[in-house]
Scaffold this active site. Structure first.
Site, PDB file in Angstrom:
ATOM      1  N   HIS A 114      -1.604   0.983   7.407  1.00  0.00           N
ATOM      2  CA  HIS A 114      -2.610   1.396   5.722  1.00  0.00           C
ATOM      3  C   HIS A 114      -2.402   2.618   5.371  1.00  0.00           C
ATOM      4  O   HIS A 114      -2.511   3.596   6.240  1.00  0.00           O
ATOM      5  CB  HIS A 114      -3.229   0.767   5.915  1.00  0.00           C
ATOM      6  CG  HIS A 114      -4.446   0.472   4.514  1.00  0.00           C
ATOM      7  ND1 HIS A 114      -3.334  -0.330   3.479  1.00  0.00           N
ATOM      8  CD2 HIS A 114      -4.774   0.191   3.414  1.00  0.00           C
ATOM      9  CE1 HIS A 114      -4.616  -0.836   2.053  1.00  0.00           C
ATOM     10  NE2 HIS A 114      -5.284   0.110   2.904  1.00  0.00           N
TER      11      HIS A 114
ATOM     12  N   CYS B 164       1.336  -0.924  -0.394  1.00  0.00           N
ATOM     13  CA  CYS B 164       0.192  -0.214  -0.008  1.00  0.00           C
ATOM     14  C   CYS B 164       1.448   1.527   0.491  1.00  0.00           C
ATOM     15  O   CYS B 164       0.439   2.578  -0.411  1.00  0.00           O
ATOM     16  CB  CYS B 164      -0.781   0.143   0.989  1.00  0.00           C
ATOM     17  SG  CYS B 164       0.343  -0.186   2.920  1.00  0.00           S
TER      18      CYS B 164
ATOM     19  N   ASN C 237      -9.409   2.883  -1.873  1.00  0.00           N
ATOM     20  CA  ASN C 237      -8.847   1.887  -1.069  1.00  0.00           C
ATOM     21  C   ASN C 237      -7.713   0.890  -2.272  1.00  0.00           C
ATOM     22  O   ASN C 237      -8.086   0.831  -3.209  1.00  0.00           O
ATOM     23  CB  ASN C 237      -9.058   0.252  -0.296  1.00  0.00           C
ATOM     24  CG  ASN C 237      -8.820  -0.534   0.951  1.00  0.00           C
ATOM     25  OD1 ASN C 237      -7.737  -0.192   0.843  1.00  0.00           O
ATOM     26  ND2 ASN C 237      -9.304  -0.791   1.591  1.00  0.00           N
TER      27      ASN C 237
END
Length: 343
Positions: A268, A110, A288
């Site tokens: 994240h 990520c 996301n």
């Protein structure tokens, strides 16, 4: 350097949706509390530790705890900030770029995806939709040797530094033929970091690696301020944010997320494209990088705004792609600090 690249639809990783009979205790507990969001089973068969290893990977903005990124400060016109905002509507010529939900698969990358997504969005916005260049997370993941540990996590500020000092080539998701260096199966499927390649891995892409590299102009941080973040998104485009992930987020389906239950699993990095309010609860609208089939909002989620929920309003980063970019509505923003590079 060649910067024109059309985006294409990819085949996402599909998350299984088991029946309500298999819902676990955590899901039942969250839904029984009737909080601001709804839980479901997104990752059947995975332990929280397996989930964290595969889906997370943000280790911080920089490995040096004393490192500080240059800070941009906007003059805030409070009456000019709307109740809701969506970058896809603000810049319709770049909607296909902004709305492109990426998929990091089984790799903790990520930290490479979120900056690459914001870079792609902002280059399109700054060029008024003329340059649609999908920056390659794979290029950062494999070739930035000071950015971290590949699929085992990395640092987002170093990804921006790599963009400024080295440049990043184009590249789409796994199993596509988009750009110079699409995401590789070794990372997507097997949680292994591919070796660095300084040639294009897509045989169908005719531009050379050197000619495809795009180098950004600058990057900066923002204060932990709702108004500062909103003003920057309205002026320049989506921003990169990070937050602490707890066990309950594994079960997010829809609604405005706020921490409810479970232990912390890791960090994240994501992309914020706007904000709004649902049932009088203010939220950030977040893209996301778990594919468009994740949860119920086609790869997006909402998280409570104004309370620094799980740290989402701290550590925000963004950048400018073109050195001649003049934001049309930049009301006196300034850089307050100077960032240091990596030696």
């Amino acid at each position: 350097m060649k910067h024109l690249l059309l985006l294409c639809t990819i085949a996402p990783l599909v998350w299984a949706k088991p029946s309500s009979e298999s819902s676990n205790r955590l899901v039942d507990t969250i839904n029984s509390k009737k909080t601001t969001w709804t839980a479901g089973v997104n990752f059947p068969g995975e332990t929280p530790e397996e989930f964290a290893k595969k889906r997370l990977g943000f280790l911080g903005n920089h490995p040096d705890p004393n490192f500080r990124v240059a800070k941009k400060v906007h003059k805030i016109g409070r009456t000019a900030i709307p109740e809701s905002f969506d970058a896809r509507d603000q810049w319709p010529q770049c909607k296909d770029v902004i709305d492109n939900i990426r998929d990091q698969g089984n790799c903790g990358s990520c930290w490479a995806f979120a900056p690459a997504e914001v870079m792609s969005d902002r280059l399109c916005i700054e060029s008024k939709g003329e340059t649609k260049f999908e920056f390659s997370p794979q290029d950062v993941l494999s070739c930035c040797d000071y950015c971290g540990y590949g699929c085992d996590g990395g640092y987002t500020a170093t990804a921006w530094i790599y963009w400024l000092g080295h440049g990043i080539v184009s590249g789409g998701d796994y199993n596509t033929s988009v750009g110079c260096k699409p995401y590789e199966g070794l990372a997507f499927l097997n949680h292994k970091t591919p070796s660095c390649k300084t040639t294009c891995t897509n045989a169908n892409y005719k531009t050379t690696y050197e000619d495809d590299r795009f180098t950004g102009f600058t990057y900066y941080s923002l204060d932990k301020s709702v108004e500062q973040i909103q003003t920057d998104i309205m002026t320049n485009g989506p921003i990169q944010a990070s937050y602490r992930v707890f066990e309950d987020f594994m079960t997010y389906e829809e609604g405005v997320y706020q921490y409810t239950e479970g232990k912390e699993l890791g960090g994240h990095a994501v992309k914020i494209i706007g904000w709004g309010s649902e049932n009088n609860v203010p939220y950030w609208l977040v893209a996301n990088s778990w594919g468009s089939e994740w949860a119920n909002l086609k790869g997006y989620f909402k998280i409570r705004r104004g309370t620094n929920e799980c740290g989402i309003e701290a550590g925000v980063l963004a950048g400018i792609a073109l050195n001649n970019f003049d934001p049309p509505d930049d009301t006196g923003s300034a850089i307050k600090a100077v960032s240091s590079g990596l030696g």
